[in-house]
Design an enzyme around this catalytic site. Sequence first.
Site, PDB file in Angstrom:
ATOM      1  N   ASP A   1       0.755  -1.251   0.002  1.00 46.24           N
ATOM      2  CA  ASP A   1      -0.217  -0.033  -0.017  1.00 46.24           C
ATOM      3  C   ASP A   1       0.987   1.173  -0.079  1.00 46.24           C
ATOM      4  OD1 ASP A   1      -2.238   1.662   0.426  1.00 46.24           O
ATOM      5  OD2 ASP A   1      -1.852   1.473   2.483  1.00 46.24           O
TER       6      ASP A   1
ATOM      7  N   ASP B   1      -0.169   5.149   0.970  1.00 45.61           N
ATOM      8  CA  ASP B   1      -0.236   6.052   2.175  1.00 45.61           C
ATOM      9  C   ASP B   1      -0.331   5.339   3.698  1.00 45.61           C
ATOM     10  OD1 ASP B   1      -1.063   8.378   0.756  1.00 45.61           O
ATOM     11  OD2 ASP B   1      -2.407   7.058  -0.495  1.00 45.61           O
TER      12      ASP B   1
END
Length: 212
Positions: free
Chosen positions: A7, A9
């Site tokens: 991922d 963020d």
Amino acid sequence: MKAVIFDMDGVIIDSEPFWQRAEFEVFSSLGVALNTEFTTLTKTMTTVEVTKFWYDKFPWESKTLEEVEEMVIVRVMELIEQVGGEINGIESFVKKLKSNGFKIGLATNSPYKIIPVVLEKAGIAEYFDIIFSAEFVPLGKPDPAIYLMTSKELGIDPENCIVIEDSYSGMMAAKKAGMKVVAFTNGNQDVNLSLADYKMESFLEHELTIFS
């Protein structure tokens, strides 16, 4: 495991403060009255969804939804360039994964144009085999489409992919895709670990046994 999918963020960059600031600046300038109750709901949304969410509650007339979304994205990119915010140890950790033969992917709900800015700032752009944004699939996380698409492009079956996530919705997407999940906490005690197969506190410890 043959591939590690990140991922972005909260895993590669601590970008939540940037998004909060950019959304506050842009939406407030259009007459939107942001409040904590609603901003909690928008945390896991894509920028398209966030923009529509605020427009539905406080409709403005001066700009299109697309123009407002672009304003938010540009402001976040400016803040990344100015401040950085990359997670400690991410560069050396990604290098170690690559040197151990893993395919490296990225799957994020953030807009595609932000991804190169983040990866360049963190010094890891050259190590990623595939980068994907939820803007290229019908639904963002927690829908599994983005992870399934990333594994397909990597040429690795989902069961041979392991995902590093910091949010419950992201973990749910990865689990629905049939992948193993590492919950990355970075010292955050509020990370929901109920869907995680493994937990990682920091990238500063280069133990790769959970990826083998």
